[in-house]
Write a protein that holds these residues in place. Sequence first.
Motif, PDB file in Angstrom:
ATOM      1  N   TYR A  15       0.847  -1.189   0.000  1.00 54.49           N
ATOM      2  CA  TYR A  15       0.000   0.000   0.000  1.00 54.49           C
ATOM      3  C   TYR A  15       0.885   1.243   0.000  1.00 54.49           C
ATOM      4  CZ  TYR A  15      -4.168  -2.733   1.329  1.00 54.49           C
ATOM      5  OH  TYR A  15      -5.216  -3.617   1.351  1.00 54.49           O
ATOM      6  N   GLN A  16       0.429   2.261  -0.690  1.00 55.67           N
ATOM      7  CA  GLN A  16       1.170   3.515  -0.747  1.00 55.67           C
ATOM      8  C   GLN A  16       0.416   4.612   0.002  1.00 55.67           C
ATOM      9  OE1 GLN A  16       4.277   3.554  -2.149  1.00 55.67           O
ATOM     10  NE2 GLN A  16       3.901   1.350  -2.408  1.00 55.67           N
ATOM     11  N   SER A  17       1.128   5.680   0.268  1.00 57.08           N
ATOM     12  CA  SER A  17       0.528   6.809   0.968  1.00 57.08           C
ATOM     13  C   SER A  17      -0.634   7.389   0.165  1.00 57.08           C
ATOM     14  CB  SER A  17       1.576   7.911   1.190  1.00 57.08           C
ATOM     15  OG  SER A  17       0.968   9.127   1.573  1.00 57.08           O
ATOM     16  N   TYR A  18      -1.690   7.804   0.876  1.00 53.34           N
ATOM     17  CA  TYR A  18      -2.813   8.486   0.220  1.00 53.34           C
ATOM     18  C   TYR A  18      -2.357   9.773  -0.454  1.00 53.34           C
ATOM     19  CZ  TYR A  18      -5.867   5.341   2.890  1.00 53.34           C
ATOM     20  OH  TYR A  18      -6.479   4.242   3.408  1.00 53.34           O
ATOM     21  N   VAL A  44      -0.368  19.711  -3.246  1.00 54.43           N
ATOM     22  CA  VAL A  44      -0.562  18.734  -4.321  1.00 54.43           C
ATOM     23  C   VAL A  44      -1.223  17.493  -3.734  1.00 54.43           C
ATOM     24  CG1 VAL A  44       0.511  17.286  -6.092  1.00 54.43           C
ATOM     25  CG2 VAL A  44       1.546  19.491  -5.481  1.00 54.43           C
ATOM     26  N   LEU A  45      -2.294  17.024  -4.374  1.00 56.15           N
ATOM     27  CA  LEU A  45      -2.932  15.773  -3.975  1.00 56.15           C
ATOM     28  C   LEU A  45      -3.042  14.883  -5.203  1.00 56.15           C
ATOM     29  CD1 LEU A  45      -4.320  14.105  -1.767  1.00 56.15           C
ATOM     30  CD2 LEU A  45      -6.496  15.167  -2.440  1.00 56.15           C
ATOM     31  N   PRO A  46      -2.271  13.770  -5.258  1.00 57.45           N
ATOM     32  CA  PRO A  46      -2.389  12.852  -6.393  1.00 57.45           C
ATOM     33  C   PRO A  46      -3.774  12.216  -6.444  1.00 57.45           C
ATOM     34  CG  PRO A  46      -0.357  12.463  -5.183  1.00 57.45           C
ATOM     35  CD  PRO A  46      -1.191  13.385  -4.341  1.00 57.45           C
ATOM     36  N   LEU A  47      -4.241  11.985  -7.654  1.00 55.72           N
ATOM     37  CA  LEU A  47      -5.548  11.367  -7.884  1.00 55.72           C
ATOM     38  C   LEU A  47      -5.409  10.230  -8.884  1.00 55.72           C
ATOM     39  CD1 LEU A  47      -7.604  14.646  -8.503  1.00 55.72           C
ATOM     40  CD2 LEU A  47      -7.624  13.286  -6.397  1.00 55.72           C
ATOM     41  N   MET A  48      -6.310   9.268  -8.806  1.00 58.99           N
ATOM     42  CA  MET A  48      -6.342   8.206  -9.805  1.00 58.99           C
ATOM     43  C   MET A  48      -7.154   8.690 -11.004  1.00 58.99           C
ATOM     44  SD  MET A  48      -6.577   4.883  -7.376  1.00 58.99           S
ATOM     45  CE  MET A  48      -5.335   4.643  -6.106  1.00 58.99           C
ATOM     46  N   GLY A  49      -6.571   9.635 -11.714  1.00 64.49           N
ATOM     47  CA  GLY A  49      -7.239  10.311 -12.819  1.00 64.49           C
ATOM     48  C   GLY A  49      -7.964  11.540 -12.320  1.00 64.49           C
ATOM     49  N   LEU A  77      -7.318  21.132   0.231  1.00 67.03           N
ATOM     50  CA  LEU A  77      -6.891  19.758  -0.043  1.00 67.03           C
ATOM     51  C   LEU A  77      -7.083  18.847   1.165  1.00 67.03           C
ATOM     52  CD1 LEU A  77      -3.695  20.061  -2.271  1.00 67.03           C
ATOM     53  CD2 LEU A  77      -6.100  20.247  -2.876  1.00 67.03           C
ATOM     54  N   THR A  78      -6.953  19.396   2.362  1.00 61.05           N
ATOM     55  CA  THR A  78      -7.164  18.593   3.574  1.00 61.05           C
ATOM     56  C   THR A  78      -8.576  18.033   3.618  1.00 61.05           C
ATOM     57  OG1 THR A  78      -5.524  19.831   4.841  1.00 61.05           O
ATOM     58  CG2 THR A  78      -7.195  18.648   6.096  1.00 61.05           C
ATOM     59  N   GLU A  79      -9.551  18.836   3.215  1.00 60.31           N
ATOM     60  CA  GLU A  79     -10.946  18.381   3.218  1.00 60.31           C
ATOM     61  C   GLU A  79     -11.195  17.355   2.116  1.00 60.31           C
ATOM     62  OE1 GLU A  79     -12.948  19.286   5.793  1.00 60.31           O
ATOM     63  OE2 GLU A  79     -11.041  20.164   6.416  1.00 60.31           O
ATOM     64  N   VAL A  80     -10.605  17.589   0.953  1.00 62.77           N
ATOM     65  CA  VAL A  80     -10.750  16.622  -0.143  1.00 62.77           C
ATOM     66  C   VAL A  80     -10.095  15.289   0.228  1.00 62.77           C
ATOM     67  CG1 VAL A  80     -10.217  16.137  -2.569  1.00 62.77           C
ATOM     68  CG2 VAL A  80     -10.896  18.456  -1.877  1.00 62.77           C
ATOM     69  N   LEU A  81      -8.974  15.365   0.944  1.00 68.43           N
ATOM     70  CA  LEU A  81      -8.276  14.145   1.360  1.00 68.43           C
ATOM     71  C   LEU A  81      -9.147  13.294   2.280  1.00 68.43           C
ATOM     72  CD1 LEU A  81      -5.656  12.490   1.327  1.00 68.43           C
ATOM     73  CD2 LEU A  81      -4.875  13.866   3.280  1.00 68.43           C
ATOM     74  N   THR A  88      -9.491   9.351   1.241  1.00 72.74           N
ATOM     75  CA  THR A  88      -9.022   8.249   2.083  1.00 72.74           C
ATOM     76  C   THR A  88     -10.098   7.203   2.353  1.00 72.74           C
ATOM     77  OG1 THR A  88      -9.470   9.577   4.069  1.00 72.74           O
ATOM     78  CG2 THR A  88      -7.223   9.605   3.213  1.00 72.74           C
ATOM     79  N   GLN A  89     -11.340   7.533   2.040  1.00 71.12           N
ATOM     80  CA  GLN A  89     -12.424   6.554   2.188  1.00 71.12           C
ATOM     81  C   GLN A  89     -12.642   5.737   0.910  1.00 71.12           C
ATOM     82  OE1 GLN A  89     -13.369   6.573   5.335  1.00 71.12           O
ATOM     83  NE2 GLN A  89     -12.181   8.456   5.580  1.00 71.12           N
ATOM     84  N   MET A  90     -11.934   6.097  -0.161  1.00 73.56           N
ATOM     85  CA  MET A  90     -12.285   5.534  -1.463  1.00 73.56           C
ATOM     86  C   MET A  90     -11.163   4.779  -2.162  1.00 73.56           C
ATOM     87  SD  MET A  90     -14.739   8.644  -2.808  1.00 73.56           S
ATOM     88  CE  MET A  90     -15.528   7.688  -4.086  1.00 73.56           C
ATOM     89  N   ASP A  91      -9.938   4.899  -1.699  1.00 75.92           N
ATOM     90  CA  ASP A  91      -8.861   4.100  -2.285  1.00 75.92           C
ATOM     91  C   ASP A  91      -7.799   3.855  -1.223  1.00 75.92           C
ATOM     92  OD1 ASP A  91      -6.487   5.974  -2.516  1.00 75.92           O
ATOM     93  OD2 ASP A  91      -7.894   7.119  -3.723  1.00 75.92           O
ATOM     94  N   SER A  92      -6.766   3.121  -1.599  1.00 67.73           N
ATOM     95  CA  SER A  92      -5.683   2.809  -0.658  1.00 67.73           C
ATOM     96  C   SER A  92      -4.330   3.195  -1.228  1.00 67.73           C
ATOM     97  CB  SER A  92      -5.704   1.315  -0.323  1.00 67.73           C
ATOM     98  OG  SER A  92      -6.903   0.967   0.337  1.00 67.73           O
TER      99      SER A  92
END
Length: 380
Positions: free
Chosen positions: A65-68, A96-101, A256-260, A264-268
């Motif tokens: 698992y990687q960091s959110y 910066v917050l990485p996203l899966m697309g 970004l803190t709120e989006v995170l 964190t509830q939707m991927d790992s």
Amino acid sequence: MIQFANRLQTVQEYYFSRKLKEVRNLISEGNPIINMGIGSPDLQPPASVLKAIQDSLQDTGAHSYQSYQGLPEFRQAVSNFYQNNYQVTINSTNEVLPLMGSKEGIMHISLAFLNEGDQVLIPNPGYPTYSSVTNLLGGKPIFYNLEEATNWQPNFEALEKLDTSKIKLMWVNYPHMPTGADASKETFQKLIDFGKKHHIVIVNDNPYSFILNEQPLSILQIEGAKDIALELNSVSKSFNMAGWRVGMLLGKPEFLTEVLKVKTQMDSGMFYGIQKGAARALELDKNWFTQLNNTYKKRQELIFKLAEKLGCSYDKHTSGMFVWCKLPDGKTSEEMIDDLLYNKHIFAAPGTIFGSQGEGYIRFSLCVPEEKINEAISRI
């Protein structure tokens, strides 16, 4: 009897999901369909990017698992990319917050900011996901019309006449999909001023800024933009990595803190190797874009010829990987699309899937080899 969620009554299956089933059926029946409907890059990612992911597979922890919040080096690559290409300073630690697309980000942002009944400003024409996500979450889309006569820029006089008391978000997309219109720093400045005045978060969806565009812009270039704006970006279009599902959200830490909290509830976390490859892509110099755009320019010129064969008009001075064509008088988008599909075996996108302002237009993708475009021209 099983009852499904009421929210599903607010949306339909995504147009391209439905239509591509029809296209596949036609192909299975032996019809030689040329798919010019979707913006899925058909070119290869950079060779150095493929090597980076291959080399990473034996690294310690590569398959854990990687960091959110993503690898520090990936976030730093995003920060450097913004500095080098947009002259925007981004703190790699917390901006910066990485996203899966970047498409994932539309849902995350909406979940983070919207309560049921909140309103959202959505461009018409525009990307259908903005409105479908809003509907799924019980929000109310408020469409703002874009028009060819004003180069598909927002009408700020009309926006100022709206009751903005319940509007929480405004979706913006420049370079614009589907029309290819570019924004300007003047437009971005007006958007930031509008957002600050009415306490509306402005989100610029910016995946196309390096495709056939000599002056890439970010809304974050505007002074004070981070106070009220977020930006989505992606490696999908710029580096031919759509299937990798790598995007990023940029903005101030408080947002970004709120989006995170949602993310964190939707991927790992994103796969390690994909982050290593994406970081390498973001380190490439401008020669990559020059080569990429040489290919797209040749394809664009051929699509222009195709449009002329169909009696359509178009704007030569647009960005992105599509050609937005205005149909001859008396033709509707759906009629033209069905005629092309069933009589010429060419699949394009009707303008109406992007909103009511898309009636009378169709959209061709540049993600098609030159020989296929030439074949389409010969069929017309």
